[in-house]
Design an enzyme around this catalytic site. Structure first.
Site, PDB file in Angstrom:
ATOM      1  N   LYS A  79       0.807  -1.254  -0.213  1.00 40.43           N
ATOM      2  CA  LYS A  79      -0.083  -0.102   0.033  1.00 40.43           C
ATOM      3  C   LYS A  79       0.872   1.293   0.044  1.00 40.43           C
ATOM      4  CE  LYS A  79      -3.831   1.941   2.746  1.00 40.43           C
ATOM      5  NZ  LYS A  79      -4.776   1.723   3.728  1.00 40.43           N
ATOM      6  N   SER A 160      -9.811   1.774   2.731  1.00 39.21           N
ATOM      7  CA  SER A 160      -8.795   2.529   1.939  1.00 39.21           C
ATOM      8  C   SER A 160      -7.720   1.793   1.226  1.00 39.21           C
ATOM      9  CB  SER A 160      -8.120   3.529   2.947  1.00 39.21           C
ATOM     10  OG  SER A 160      -7.362   3.036   3.554  1.00 39.21           O
ATOM     11  N   SER A 184      -9.995  -0.298   6.904  1.00 32.61           N
ATOM     12  CA  SER A 184      -9.498  -0.259   5.571  1.00 32.61           C
ATOM     13  C   SER A 184      -8.820  -1.497   5.090  1.00 32.61           C
ATOM     14  CB  SER A 184      -8.583   1.037   5.676  1.00 32.61           C
ATOM     15  OG  SER A 184      -9.237   1.909   5.441  1.00 32.61           O
TER      16      SER A 184
END
Ligand code: GLN
Length: 493
Positions: A79, A160, A184
């Site tokens: 990420k 997210s 997330s």
């Protein structure tokens, strides 16, 4: 050959590498080719093919010498919130658009130490604020899944960590890292039919991860199976003196614990407060199905009370923005990233922050600054802290009676791109089952267990006791066996 290579799970890929059926360079090539083909998903902000192949080559050399880490030779995605030395790290924000860290986060260091290969940095909601991956400065991520009756409708992968979720689901990485401040990792995992685990607060180091809300943020693994998730977690977890909230505890062998276990006598709690208005009936049905599966495996189902659940969302949406407003004060055009020059220092701050942050990030900074301001601190921030303690107490009471709590991961299946954008409250409601876990610092995992009538994935969440990751993985493993889902996004294509 290439296609079959990207369909291997992490465990299968490790096995193939060990048997020399293929090399890490070959496996990496297969992923790089697939990434190129599926750029329309926008799962990656940066692809790092040269680095990937160099790392793969080194891994192949290590294997010859029998120096084999837990993830040896396996290509993964990170990420874009984890700092990676020499590789652009943007937090999906314009303000960090060109930020190249000079250091490596502890989690990524641990992953490389275990032999993995970096494919690239995945897309996310700006500064990890969101549940849809729509707020990214680099554009939204598209879910690889198709709505059963409206195949042209573009779906969100959740957020997210939407880029990581889409990448793992679409075979653009064997596994990925995510971060979870309010859901997330778990919510996007549920939306794309993969496994996502948010560890106990303090198990995975936060050092070198762009901070959102420090008392809630945790890094964790996202992968296609429970076994893969266990291996990833094992590589990531561990004490880090550079993170003052890191807990000095022995990391168990999570993967070995999946070989032989029994759920006989294990007590599974069902909180009735998690039956919320607006929840899809098929999710409720699946929840019941999950209970039945666990009962058949010998576990006992018991109702538990979590009476302060209704305060979790408002509490979270005070504490998270408060911490964010403080953490994001560092982006001032002086030390990092974007700078819009101006005549005075104050003007430079204002112009830089106005241009560098997106709407949702600004909304959070405003809310956070407001609830921390002298006149409102007691009314909002202090009250939220008190509620946070009560939410934790609810779980502590429940864990006197049960070992694990079973709930849905999200109240709905994945929604369409652009839906819920005009109404932040309905977007925030998506986190109703995930935020209490972060407020209480507990571990939780989302397991894909079924498909909706629209042929979209649905997940169940298991919440554990502090450092109860082993039990969580075992129960998740049982659900995975029962569901025997083919969690393949090309279903029906
Ligand atoms: N959706 C939640 C939010 O917008 C959680 C985000 C997260 O876990 N990073 O804050």
């Amino acid at each position: 050959m290439t296609e079959s290579l990207v369909n291997l799970t992490l465990v299968q890929a490790l096995d193939g590498l060990k048997k020399k059926s293929f090399s890490s360079v070959e496996l990496t090539h297969a992923y790089l080719a697939n990434m190129q083909q599926k750029r329309n998903l926008n799962a990656y902000i940066s692809e790092t093919p040269d680095k990937a192949l160099a790392m793969a080559k080194q891994s192949d050399q290590r294997r010859v010498k029998d120096m084999v880490g837990l993830l040896e030779g396996v290509p993964v995605a990170i990420k874009d919130l984890f700092c990676t030395e020499g590789v652009k790290t943007t937090a999906a924000s314009r303000i960090l658009e060109n930020f190249i860290p000079t250091y490596e986060s502890t989690i990524t260091q641990n992953i490389w130490k275990n032999g993995a290969v970096l494919l690239g940095k995945t897309n996310l909601d700006e500064f990890a604020m969101g549940s849809s991956n729509i707020t990214s400065h680099f554009g939204p991520v598209i879910s690889p899944w198709k709505h059963g009756s409206d195949r042209n409708k573009k779906l969100v992968p959740g957020g997210s960590s939407g880029g990581s979720a889409a990448a793992v689901s679409a075979r653009l990485a064997v596994a990925a890292t995510g971060t979870d401040t309010g859901g997330s990792i778990r919510q996007p995992a549920a939306f794309v039919g993969i496994v996502g685990l948010k560890p106990t607060y303090g198990l995975c180091s936060r050092w070198g991860i762009v901070a959102f809300a420090s008392s809630l943020d945790q890094a964790g693994p996202m992968a296609r199976t429970v076994g893969d998730t266990a291996l990833m977690l094992q590589a990531m977890a561990g004490y880090d003196p550079q993170d003052s909230t890191s807990v000095n505890t022995q990391v168990p062998d999570y993967f070995a614990a999946l070989k032989n276990y029994s759920l006989r006598g294990l007590k599974i709690g069902i909180p009735k407060e998690y039956v919320v208005p607006g929840m899809a009936p098929e999710i409720e049905k699946l929840w019941q199905q999950g209970m039945n599966w666990l009962k058949s495996a010998g576990a006992e189902i018991q109702e538990v009370q979590l009476p302060h659940t209704k305060y979790a969302l408002p509490t979270y949406y005070i504490i998270a923005p408060a911490e964010a407003s403080s953490n994001l004060a560092r982006y001032d055009g002086v030390r990092y990233g974007l700078r819009i020059p101006a005549q005075t220092l104050d003007d430079m701050y204002e112009l830089t922050r106005a241009a560098g942050f997106g709407r949702e990030v600004k909304r959070r900074i405003l809310i956070g600054t407001y609830v921390l301001s002298a006149g409102y601190y007691d009314a909002y921030y202090v009250k939220a802290q008190k509620l946070r303690a009560l939410i934790l107490q609810d779980f502590q009471e429940a864990y006197k009676k049960v070992d694990v709590i079973l709930t849905p991961t999200a109240p709905t299946q994945a929604f369409g791109l652009g839906e819920k954008m005009s109404d932040p409250i309905s977007m925030y409601l998506n986190d109703v089952f995930t935020v209490p876990v972060n407020l209480a610092g507990l571990p939780a995992i989302s397991v894909p267990v079924g498909l909706s009538s629209d042929k979209l994935p649905l997940g169940l969440q298991l919440i554990g006791k502090p450092f109860g990751e082993t039990t969580l993985l075992q129960v998740a493993h049982q659900l995975e066996k029962n569901a025997s889902l083919k969690n393949d996004p090309d279903l029906g294509e």
